[in-house]
Design a protein around this motif. Structure first.
Motif, PDB file in Angstrom:
ATOM      1  N   TRP A 109      31.486  37.248  27.597  1.00  0.00           N
ATOM      2  CA  TRP A 109      32.728  37.431  27.822  1.00  0.00           C
ATOM      3  C   TRP A 109      33.357  38.179  26.972  1.00  0.00           C
ATOM      4  CZ3 TRP A 109      34.680  36.448  32.916  1.00  0.00           C
ATOM      5  CH2 TRP A 109      33.853  35.550  33.906  1.00  0.00           C
ATOM      6  N   GLY A 110      34.464  39.006  27.051  1.00  0.00           N
ATOM      7  CA  GLY A 110      35.219  39.723  26.341  1.00  0.00           C
ATOM      8  C   GLY A 110      36.425  39.050  26.107  1.00  0.00           C
ATOM      9  N   GLN A 111      37.282  39.369  25.160  1.00  0.00           N
ATOM     10  CA  GLN A 111      38.373  38.650  24.755  1.00  0.00           C
ATOM     11  C   GLN A 111      39.647  38.930  25.835  1.00  0.00           C
ATOM     12  OE1 GLN A 111      37.801  41.551  23.732  1.00  0.00           O
ATOM     13  NE2 GLN A 111      39.704  42.618  23.827  1.00  0.00           N
ATOM     14  N   GLY A 112      39.565  39.954  26.851  1.00  0.00           N
ATOM     15  CA  GLY A 112      40.768  40.179  27.749  1.00  0.00           C
ATOM     16  C   GLY A 112      41.455  41.183  27.360  1.00  0.00           C
ATOM     17  N   THR A 113      41.755  41.970  28.423  1.00  0.00           N
ATOM     18  CA  THR A 113      43.113  42.836  28.048  1.00  0.00           C
ATOM     19  C   THR A 113      44.259  42.411  29.126  1.00  0.00           C
ATOM     20  OG1 THR A 113      43.657  45.154  27.639  1.00  0.00           O
ATOM     21  CG2 THR A 113      42.043  44.774  29.450  1.00  0.00           C
ATOM     22  N   GLN A 114      45.610  42.552  28.590  1.00  0.00           N
ATOM     23  CA  GLN A 114      46.575  42.172  29.577  1.00  0.00           C
ATOM     24  C   GLN A 114      47.001  43.513  30.440  1.00  0.00           C
ATOM     25  OE1 GLN A 114      48.449  39.019  30.097  1.00  0.00           O
ATOM     26  NE2 GLN A 114      49.352  40.379  31.825  1.00  0.00           N
ATOM     27  N   VAL A 115      47.272  43.137  31.789  1.00  0.00           N
ATOM     28  CA  VAL A 115      47.424  44.303  32.834  1.00  0.00           C
ATOM     29  C   VAL A 115      49.048  43.642  33.174  1.00  0.00           C
ATOM     30  CG1 VAL A 115      47.202  45.510  34.823  1.00  0.00           C
ATOM     31  CG2 VAL A 115      45.225  45.318  33.264  1.00  0.00           C
ATOM     32  N   THR A 116      50.039  44.331  33.158  1.00  0.00           N
ATOM     33  CA  THR A 116      51.377  43.979  33.862  1.00  0.00           C
ATOM     34  C   THR A 116      51.851  45.087  34.709  1.00  0.00           C
ATOM     35  OG1 THR A 116      51.821  42.731  31.850  1.00  0.00           O
ATOM     36  CG2 THR A 116      53.811  42.978  33.184  1.00  0.00           C
ATOM     37  N   VAL A 117      52.086  44.618  35.867  1.00  0.00           N
ATOM     38  CA  VAL A 117      52.618  45.627  36.828  1.00  0.00           C
ATOM     39  C   VAL A 117      54.009  45.080  37.152  1.00  0.00           C
ATOM     40  CG1 VAL A 117      52.335  46.750  38.952  1.00  0.00           C
ATOM     41  CG2 VAL A 117      50.149  45.785  37.577  1.00  0.00           C
ATOM     42  N   SER A 118      54.834  46.149  36.853  1.00  0.00           N
ATOM     43  CA  SER A 118      56.521  45.811  37.439  1.00  0.00           C
ATOM     44  C   SER A 118      56.587  46.398  38.780  1.00  0.00           C
ATOM     45  CB  SER A 118      57.204  46.396  36.211  1.00  0.00           C
ATOM     46  OG  SER A 118      56.877  47.878  36.424  1.00  0.00           O
ATOM     47  N   SER A 119      57.575  45.492  39.262  1.00  0.00           N
ATOM     48  CA  SER A 119      57.946  45.839  40.774  1.00  0.00           C
ATOM     49  C   SER A 119      59.171  46.950  40.571  1.00  0.00           C
ATOM     50  CB  SER A 119      58.263  44.630  41.627  1.00  0.00           C
ATOM     51  OG  SER A 119      59.475  43.996  40.831  1.00  0.00           O
TER      52      SER A 119
END
Length: 119
Positions: A109-119
């Motif tokens: 597994w990788g360390q992850g990357t944040q995805v944030t979707v605003s409304s």
């Protein structure tokens, strides 16, 4: 195998992002690859997977038709193109490898990357 994700960020609903996952090693083309995500307070869930040669792809129902997984074995990289993003797509996205060559036993597994979707 070491996996490093990139490409996450903040985007408005309806927008697009492309995630990348770079893998170490000389046997990337023998790995099944996948993307998973984990939202706050929720369990990690499957998003998409791709076979060793890219000939077969698999998607969660929640992203089918909006996300596309692909890979470039010459660059040791797997991608996740995310279109028509929704606030419920907000999560940490993880890249994973099945070094056994299938797309079911993701042990790296990788360390992850944040995805944030605003409304």
């Amino acid at each position: 195998v070491q996996l490093v994700e990139s490409g996450g960020g903040l985007v408005q609903a309806g927008g697009s992002l492309r995630l990348s996952c770079a893998a170490s090693g000389r046997t990337f083309s023998s790995y099944g690859m996948g993307w998973f995500r984990q939202a706050p307070g929720k369990e990690r869930e499957f998003v998409a997977a791709i076979s060793r040669n890219g000939g077969s792809t698999y998607y969660a129902d929640s992203v089918k038709g909006r996300f596309t997984i692909s890979r470039d074995n010459a660059k040791n990289t797997v991608y996740l193109q995310m279109n028509s993003l929704k606030p419920e797509d907000t999560a940490v996205y993880y890249c994973a490898a099945d070094v056994g060559g299938l797309v079911k036993d993701f042990g790296s597994w990788g360390q992850g990357t944040q995805v944030t979707v605003s409304s």
